[in-house]
Design a protein around this motif. Sequence first.
Motif, PDB file in Angstrom:
ATOM      1  N   ALA A   1      23.896 -24.215 -18.394  1.00 48.95           N
ATOM      2  CA  ALA A   1      24.773 -25.245 -17.808  1.00 48.95           C
ATOM      3  C   ALA A   1      26.020 -25.347 -18.681  1.00 48.95           C
ATOM      4  O   ALA A   1      25.965 -25.882 -19.784  1.00 48.95           O
ATOM      5  N   ASN A   2      27.130 -24.822 -18.190  1.00 52.68           N
ATOM      6  CA  ASN A   2      28.339 -24.762 -19.012  1.00 52.68           C
ATOM      7  C   ASN A   2      29.551 -25.430 -18.391  1.00 52.68           C
ATOM      8  O   ASN A   2      30.680 -25.197 -18.811  1.00 52.68           O
ATOM      9  N   THR A   3      29.312 -26.258 -17.361  1.00 54.34           N
ATOM     10  CA  THR A   3      30.380 -27.120 -16.859  1.00 54.34           C
ATOM     11  C   THR A   3      29.820 -28.524 -16.675  1.00 54.34           C
ATOM     12  O   THR A   3      28.802 -28.715 -16.022  1.00 54.34           O
ATOM     13  N   LEU A   4      30.501 -29.478 -17.296  1.00 54.45           N
ATOM     14  CA  LEU A   4      30.138 -30.895 -17.188  1.00 54.45           C
ATOM     15  C   LEU A   4      31.288 -31.622 -16.502  1.00 54.45           C
ATOM     16  O   LEU A   4      32.448 -31.426 -16.851  1.00 54.45           O
ATOM     17  N   ILE A   5      30.947 -32.451 -15.499  1.00 55.65           N
ATOM     18  CA  ILE A   5      31.960 -33.280 -14.840  1.00 55.65           C
ATOM     19  C   ILE A   5      31.507 -34.733 -14.960  1.00 55.65           C
ATOM     20  O   ILE A   5      30.398 -35.076 -14.542  1.00 55.65           O
ATOM     21  N   VAL A   6      32.331 -35.569 -15.570  1.00 49.18           N
ATOM     22  CA  VAL A   6      32.028 -36.992 -15.712  1.00 49.18           C
ATOM     23  C   VAL A   6      33.110 -37.774 -14.971  1.00 49.18           C
ATOM     24  O   VAL A   6      34.287 -37.703 -15.339  1.00 49.18           O
TER      25      VAL A   6
ATOM     26  N   GLU B   1      32.118 -22.153 -12.194  1.00 46.82           N
ATOM     27  CA  GLU B   1      30.866 -22.077 -12.946  1.00 46.82           C
ATOM     28  C   GLU B   1      29.773 -21.332 -12.174  1.00 46.82           C
ATOM     29  O   GLU B   1      29.071 -20.483 -12.732  1.00 46.82           O
ATOM     30  N   ILE B   2      29.636 -21.663 -10.893  1.00 50.18           N
ATOM     31  CA  ILE B   2      28.591 -21.018 -10.090  1.00 50.18           C
ATOM     32  C   ILE B   2      28.855 -19.517  -9.973  1.00 50.18           C
ATOM     33  O   ILE B   2      27.941 -18.701 -10.023  1.00 50.18           O
ATOM     34  N   ASN B   3      30.125 -19.139  -9.849  1.00 49.16           N
ATOM     35  CA  ASN B   3      30.464 -17.724  -9.691  1.00 49.16           C
ATOM     36  C   ASN B   3      30.176 -16.895 -10.931  1.00 49.16           C
ATOM     37  O   ASN B   3      30.039 -15.674 -10.846  1.00 49.16           O
ATOM     38  N   ARG B   4      30.106 -17.523 -12.087  1.00 46.80           N
ATOM     39  CA  ARG B   4      29.753 -16.745 -13.278  1.00 46.80           C
ATOM     40  C   ARG B   4      28.262 -16.886 -13.604  1.00 46.80           C
ATOM     41  O   ARG B   4      27.822 -16.606 -14.719  1.00 46.80           O
ATOM     42  N   GLY B   5      27.492 -17.377 -12.593  1.00 51.22           N
ATOM     43  CA  GLY B   5      26.045 -17.443 -12.756  1.00 51.22           C
ATOM     44  C   GLY B   5      25.572 -18.651 -13.520  1.00 51.22           C
ATOM     45  O   GLY B   5      24.432 -18.694 -13.986  1.00 51.22           O
TER      46      GLY B   5
ATOM     47  N   PRO C   1      26.271 -17.704 -33.913  1.00 49.16           N
ATOM     48  CA  PRO C   1      27.198 -16.592 -33.634  1.00 49.16           C
ATOM     49  C   PRO C   1      27.568 -16.527 -32.155  1.00 49.16           C
ATOM     50  O   PRO C   1      26.716 -16.641 -31.284  1.00 49.16           O
ATOM     51  N   GLY C   2      28.855 -16.373 -31.894  1.00 48.05           N
ATOM     52  CA  GLY C   2      29.330 -16.229 -30.519  1.00 48.05           C
ATOM     53  C   GLY C   2      29.574 -17.543 -29.800  1.00 48.05           C
ATOM     54  O   GLY C   2      30.174 -17.574 -28.733  1.00 48.05           O
ATOM     55  N   ARG C   3      29.128 -18.687 -30.383  1.00 49.27           N
ATOM     56  CA  ARG C   3      29.301 -19.987 -29.720  1.00 49.27           C
ATOM     57  C   ARG C   3      30.770 -20.394 -29.746  1.00 49.27           C
ATOM     58  O   ARG C   3      31.457 -20.233 -30.738  1.00 49.27           O
ATOM     59  N   LYS C   4      31.242 -20.946 -28.637  1.00 50.88           N
ATOM     60  CA  LYS C   4      32.651 -21.318 -28.538  1.00 50.88           C
ATOM     61  C   LYS C   4      32.787 -22.823 -28.328  1.00 50.88           C
ATOM     62  O   LYS C   4      31.940 -23.436 -27.679  1.00 50.88           O
ATOM     63  N   PRO C   5      33.857 -23.429 -28.856  1.00 48.90           N
ATOM     64  CA  PRO C   5      34.054 -24.860 -28.625  1.00 48.90           C
ATOM     65  C   PRO C   5      34.223 -25.166 -27.136  1.00 48.90           C
ATOM     66  O   PRO C   5      34.679 -24.332 -26.365  1.00 48.90           O
ATOM     67  N   VAL C   6      33.837 -26.366 -26.747  1.00 46.56           N
ATOM     68  CA  VAL C   6      33.940 -26.790 -25.351  1.00 46.56           C
ATOM     69  C   VAL C   6      35.406 -27.075 -25.015  1.00 46.56           C
ATOM     70  O   VAL C   6      36.106 -27.755 -25.767  1.00 46.56           O
ATOM     71  N   TYR C   7      35.852 -26.573 -23.868  1.00 49.34           N
ATOM     72  CA  TYR C   7      37.209 -26.867 -23.397  1.00 49.34           C
ATOM     73  C   TYR C   7      37.177 -28.227 -22.701  1.00 49.34           C
ATOM     74  O   TYR C   7      36.492 -28.404 -21.695  1.00 49.34           O
ATOM     75  N   VAL C   8      37.883 -29.188 -23.261  1.00 51.09           N
ATOM     76  CA  VAL C   8      37.870 -30.554 -22.714  1.00 51.09           C
ATOM     77  C   VAL C   8      39.087 -30.749 -21.811  1.00 51.09           C
ATOM     78  O   VAL C   8      40.220 -30.491 -22.212  1.00 51.09           O
ATOM     79  N   TYR C   9      38.822 -31.209 -20.575  1.00 46.90           N
ATOM     80  CA  TYR C   9      39.882 -31.399 -19.594  1.00 46.90           C
ATOM     81  C   TYR C   9      39.869 -32.867 -19.169  1.00 46.90           C
ATOM     82  O   TYR C   9      38.912 -33.332 -18.562  1.00 46.90           O
TER      83      TYR C   9
ATOM     84  N   ARG D   1      29.059 -18.524 -23.909  1.00 48.80           N
ATOM     85  CA  ARG D   1      30.143 -18.591 -22.930  1.00 48.80           C
ATOM     86  C   ARG D   1      30.953 -19.863 -23.130  1.00 48.80           C
ATOM     87  O   ARG D   1      30.405 -20.890 -23.513  1.00 48.80           O
ATOM     88  N   ARG D   2      32.243 -19.792 -22.838  1.00 45.20           N
ATOM     89  CA  ARG D   2      33.050 -21.007 -22.985  1.00 45.20           C
ATOM     90  C   ARG D   2      32.599 -22.036 -21.964  1.00 45.20           C
ATOM     91  O   ARG D   2      32.411 -21.743 -20.790  1.00 45.20           O
ATOM     92  N   ALA D   3      32.431 -23.263 -22.439  1.00 40.33           N
ATOM     93  CA  ALA D   3      32.012 -24.352 -21.557  1.00 40.33           C
ATOM     94  C   ALA D   3      33.202 -25.256 -21.260  1.00 40.33           C
ATOM     95  O   ALA D   3      34.169 -25.326 -22.030  1.00 40.33           O
ATOM     96  N   PHE D   4      33.097 -25.971 -20.127  1.00 36.71           N
ATOM     97  CA  PHE D   4      34.165 -26.873 -19.704  1.00 36.71           C
ATOM     98  C   PHE D   4      33.585 -28.280 -19.530  1.00 36.71           C
ATOM     99  O   PHE D   4      32.525 -28.449 -18.923  1.00 36.71           O
ATOM    100  N   ALA D   5      34.278 -29.251 -20.078  1.00 41.05           N
ATOM    101  CA  ALA D   5      33.884 -30.652 -19.881  1.00 41.05           C
ATOM    102  C   ALA D   5      35.062 -31.379 -19.233  1.00 41.05           C
ATOM    103  O   ALA D   5      36.138 -31.493 -19.828  1.00 41.05           O
ATOM    104  N   TYR D   6      34.849 -31.860 -18.011  1.00 44.85           N
ATOM    105  CA  TYR D   6      35.895 -32.570 -17.271  1.00 44.85           C
ATOM    106  C   TYR D   6      35.614 -34.071 -17.369  1.00 44.85           C
ATOM    107  O   TYR D   6      34.580 -34.540 -16.894  1.00 44.85           O
TER     108      TYR D   6
END
Length: 893
Positions: A651-656, A576-580, A552-560, A679-684
């Motif tokens: 950990a909700n931001t990934l940069i590859v 990411e850091i600003n939202r803790g 419940p509440g889980r959101k798909p990862v935003y892929v960039y 929380r919405r996660a971001f994968a770059y």
Amino acid sequence: MVEILLLPNERFSNIEGYIFYPSRDVLPLEDVVLSPEIKGKRIEILWRLLNGENLKIATTLKALTEKVFSPDFLRENSLMIARSTKLTLSPEKLVEMGYELVFTVQNVGEFAIRGDIIDIYSPGNDFPVRIELFGDEIEEIRFFKVDTQRSFQGVDKTLILPFVDFYGESTLLDFLKTDARFICEDLQKVLDEYRKFRKEMRDLLKERYNDFFDERVVEVILKNVEKGSAPLSTRVEKKESLPILDVDEIEEGGLVVHREHGIAIFEGIVRLKGVLGERDYLKLKYEDAILYVPIEKIDRVHKYIGDPSQVKLDRMNRGKWKQTLKKVREDIEKKIKELVELYMKRQEAQGLSLPGDPELEEKFAESFPYIETPDQQQSIEEVLSDLASEKPMDRLLCGDAGVGKTEVALRAAFRAVASGKQVAVLVPTTVLARQHYENFKERMEPFGVKVELLDSSRTAREKKEIIEKLKKGEIDIIIGTHSLLNERIEFSDLGLVIIDEEQKFGVEQKERFKKLRLSVNVLTLSATPIPRTLHMALSGMKDFSVINSPPPGRKPVYVYVAEYSDDLVKGAVIREINRGGQVIYVHNRVEELPEVFEKLKRMFPELEIAVAHGKMSRKTMERIVHEFYRGNIDVLLCTTIIENGVDIPNANTLIVDDAQRYGLSQLYQLRGRVGRSDRRAFAYFLYPKGTPRSALERLKVLKSYTGFGSGLQIALKDMELRGVGDVLGLEQHGNVVSVGLKLYNEILKETITRFKERRIEKKHSVNVEIENPPGRFFIPEDYVQNPVERLRLYRRLASSLDEEDLEEILEEMKDRFGEPPEEVKLLVDYFRLRVRASKLGIKKIRFDHSMVEIFPSRNSPFLNHPRYDRRSGSVVLYTRKDPVEFLMDMLKK
């Protein structure tokens, strides 16, 4: 009075009794779309405040200082609609209000128009609403469910709020209609976090900072804030989950396989007039001909999954396709014998039934701090049912990263231990082994279960002691890496083996456990099963469970997916850091890590950055990962060691970077490291300038499958991209390419059945040929505009085995698209006729104006009809009524 609880950041935002007001999850001027969920939640809270509700809100100073639209804008752009009134909401107005026009509404902020039916998902509503019009008057308003698209509750009126969240000149405080009480547990911490955020934003936005944030809010709050706190809530309520997307539907211009005629190009649905009527056909282009397949035979046509570059279109007028099928069948029989026998021995063997301890297991289930999702609960029941049966379990549990596969494994392990058996958990890395060990230990030890870890981090003496205890039965659950595959290891009474991240192990390693004891139960966990195992699972050689719905509440990862730039990285990390939260930065060349580390330190001097890679000592790496897990490290710079084994909900931001160098499954696994919280996660996935287009194909695929359940889609698409090839472990590359994965799969099923020397009940299907059916029966484009949706409806109608199924589909069409036209009603009647004829053993019906000719099969009651002619093998009837109606009535009697 409104009560506002100030939080330092959004890391712990689930506060019991409080509604959370989030900050925007994208930075000002950033080229990323604001999360629909966050936008919807913000608008809903602002509207409720504007209407004088005394809410208890938990939020941050960052969210409170963000500028928003004015209260007047919200009031003027909200609309109450009611039954028996004229609808003043045009499509243009909805777009202006921020809504997106789609064909099927699934998310907040979307709307769809289908004739006199309008679907809208407004913020503030738990469900989307369906508005049915009569002319321009609202006749009905109904809520409907996203997963089924079916209405379930009628209402007299509903509110449509705007779906925009732009920077204006107001803040949340301007929406307060009553006094507000501000409370805060640690004001200094709140201010420290805010000042850090403000500094970073000023550096990033420079003179434009005041366009987006209003610092006067902080002054107001500081004058009125009181000391206070509220408890964190951990148990999460169930929410509806979106269904997995359909990847099997054929696409116009794509390759398809017809069972009888081979590989062709699907050129779309065409409408043709026959002798007595008009209907839709699938148009298939072969090398030497065009084939028109009636829509009732759509089940014989499926998407080609294989390597398109290595196949040619088949020819209709040659017997090559039959020869191809014959060769594939013979080759499968030759190659598969040994593999099948291994699986069959397990199927035939008498397993050890593990009944467990119901009372103890119920208490263990209650220790799970969340509510199980429906898929998760079903998977648990399937696994426990397998363990209770006499047959050894061999089940593959497939689910995206973070959907709750580990809990299924925990329940299975507890059942085995409660039945007096030992459990072995096999994982590919020491980091993942350590994490599983801590999870299992935390959950199991209160129940007296002895859990131990065996991996390369153990000393020789510790290993020897563990192995001896294992042999004596003093250890209930052993968790380890390849060390567990050592021939020296003996179990006292092994009852269950759990294999996690199966794609990291070779077939021989996995078979070691199966041969250890024929009756051992095996549970395999994976987000992207290697195609061979996926293939076996789909072929019925291994039981298959899927968890599609996220917690419940889980959101798909935003892929960039984008070209690398320092600004892009800076914005992603700061957000990411600003939202803790925390950031995982993957760079897969160990020798270049020091250089990347120095660059990141220059970009983010105030952040705690650490490096982890496989060449450092295991103790050092585990210490760093543990510190990251505890939240003491902001950015973890690492190699793909992170691909398996790090489960960090924060950990909700990934940069590859250099993302084009990775395989599709590897990229998917990396993406699964983030997005494990609500929380919405971001994968770059970033690539350098000048990357060839061919190398970007995998990244495009990853971008296109961002929903939950897409791990299974990725595995299928991976097969397409790599041409299936020898990943099947059977060197069957040429065979799969020549007939496509689906048909290959069906042939494999038949072969397995023969090897088992056991006749299985043939699946019932409706296979009645109808020649020259009178009338116009099809789904008109102006009734269902989306061609993919029309294909789906045709496939469901063709697959229906009884009239109840057909009635259900007709009711769904009425609900979703409005009153069906005559062509659709006749189409459903046509399929009803096929169902009735099939049940009476009729294989063919031929219409010729007032004549109806019926061809019965063996055991059909029509063989005893007074007009049955043995020479023609048919019954000929004449009628003055509508021939379809006449026949329907007769078959019903």
